[in-house]
Design an enzyme around this catalytic site. Structure first.
Site, PDB file in Angstrom:
ATOM      1  CG  ASP A 137      -1.955 -14.343  23.636  1.00 27.51           C
ATOM      2  OD1 ASP A 137      -2.717 -14.736  22.742  1.00 27.51           O
ATOM      3  OD2 ASP A 137      -1.527 -13.173  23.694  1.00 27.51           O
ATOM      4  CG  HIS A 165      -2.005 -10.551  21.054  1.00 23.76           C
ATOM      5  ND1 HIS A 165      -2.469 -11.699  21.654  1.00 23.76           N
ATOM      6  CD2 HIS A 165      -3.105  -9.920  20.573  1.00 23.76           C
ATOM      7  CE1 HIS A 165      -3.786 -11.763  21.540  1.00 23.76           C
ATOM      8  NE2 HIS A 165      -4.192 -10.695  20.881  1.00 23.76           N
TER       9      HIS A 165
HETATM   10  C1  LMR Z   1      -7.825 -12.072  20.540  1.00 21.17           C
HETATM   11  O1  LMR Z   1      -6.738 -12.618  20.692  1.00 21.17           O
HETATM   12  O2  LMR Z   1      -8.895 -12.667  20.744  1.00 21.17           O
HETATM   13  C2  LMR Z   1      -7.885 -10.630  20.126  1.00 21.17           C
HETATM   14  O3  LMR Z   1      -6.594 -10.141  19.930  1.00 21.17           O
HETATM   15  C3  LMR Z   1      -8.720 -10.416  18.908  1.00 21.17           C
HETATM   16  C4  LMR Z   1      -8.114 -11.044  17.674  1.00 21.17           C
HETATM   17  O4  LMR Z   1      -8.074 -10.382  16.632  1.00 21.17           O
HETATM   18  O5  LMR Z   1      -7.689 -12.198  17.737  1.00 21.17           O
END
Ligand code: LMR
Length: 310
Positions: A137, A165
């Site tokens: 991120d 996340h």
């Molecule tokens: C991402 O952020 O690309 C990974 O965590 C995969 C997802 O499921 O988004």
């Protein structure tokens, strides 16, 4: 990237412990053939196994990537019931077999809560040693700002990812700066469009993983691997003076965030120890975002504990 020295340095040899499930052993065999054929001088050997006790035996660093990936239309927390038990088992194995100073990076989603569960089942290892990946991120946010300004990512410093996340994360550029030779300016002043920074930018970063899945029909791979490398490399080698990175780490009440969540925070690192960067300015707008993502993590924690105890 690990075998090539991008994480632990160009002088550090490595022994790769590769864990997978029985149906994937044929593929793992092929991966090991390729490791041989890469002829990388730093690779001193590898262990390929389906047994967590062998995989985690005496390891110094663990990248926990094995989990069911999300598909289009899912939130990462929808994976909780499918994945959390994997991290219970891996926590137990780390507890028994890994070195007590092992550094654990959880990548499999929902990464923050999986890291929390892993740590919970590894009580003999300090909680500080369990982290979740929000570097992806951070990299996304840094790249989006650089692109908007027509600059290189290396000109953008100290972007912070707060919280989960997930789509409640708060990508915060209030304390970030744009550095050019001989000058440094805040990202806010450089972009001069608070409307964009407080709406479209945030939304884009929060939903970037889903956008990648929609385009690729598979979740991110290259960018996730690079972020894992960045995370562990900085944990291993430290951050430079005055700069910080974002990692999901055990919360200690800083910034009014509830204790004992794995929450993404700004950290500086030296001697392989991270420290939460204190004193960053948190506006009322930011505070409401920090609370929202904490609330989601509290809910995930409760659900995960219920799944593990069932
Ligand atoms: C991402 O952020 O690309 C990974 O965590 C995969 C997802 O499921 O988004």
């Amino acid at each position: 990237m690990i075998a090539n020295g991008d994480v632990f340095g160009k002088e550090q040899s490595v022994i790769l412990h590769l864990l997978d499930i029985p149906p994937a052993m044929g593929v793992l065999e092929g991966v090991c053939m390729e490791i041989d054929d890469l002829a990388l001088p730093l690779v001193k050997g590898y262990v390929k196994t389906t047994e967590p006790e062998l995989a985690f035996k005496d390891v110094d660093a663990a990248f926990l990537v094995g989990a069911m990936p999300r598909r289009e239309g899912m939130e990462r927390k929808d994976l909780l019931s499918a994945n959390v038990k994997i991290f219970k088992v891996q926590g137990e194995a780390l507890n028994k077999y890994a070195k007590k100073d092992v550094k654990v990076l959880v990548v499999g989603n929902p990464a923050n809560t999986n890291a929390l569960i892993c740590s919970f089942y590894a009580p003999s290892i300090p909680k500080e040693n369990f982290t979740a990946m929000t570097r992806l991120d951070q990299n996304r946010a840094q790249s989006a700002i650089a692109k908007r300004l027509g600059l290189c990512v290396s000109n953008v410093k100290n972007v912070t990812i707060w919280g989960n996340h997930s789509s409640t994360q708060f990508p915060d550029v209030f304390n970030a700066s744009v550095k050019l030779p001989g000058s440094s300016k805040s990202v806010y002043d450089s972009i001069n469009d608070s409307q964009w920074l407080e709406s479209d930018f945030i939304k884009t970063i929060q939903t970037r993983g889903a956008a990648v899945i929609q385009a690729r029909k598979m979740s991110s791979a290259m960018s996730a691997a690079k972020a894992a490398v960045d995370h562990m490399r900085d944990w291993w080698s430290g951050t430079s003076e005055g700069s910080w990175v974002s990692m999901g780490v055990i919360s200690d009440g800083s910034y009014g965030i509830p204790k004992d969540l794995i929450y993404s925070l700004p950290v500086s690192i030296s001697n392989k120890q991270w420290k939460i960067v204190q004193g960053l300015k948190i506006t009322d707008f930011a505070k409401s975002k920090l609370d929202l993502t904490a609330k989601e993590l509290l809910e995930e924690k409760e659900e995960a504990m219920a799944v593990c105890n069932a």
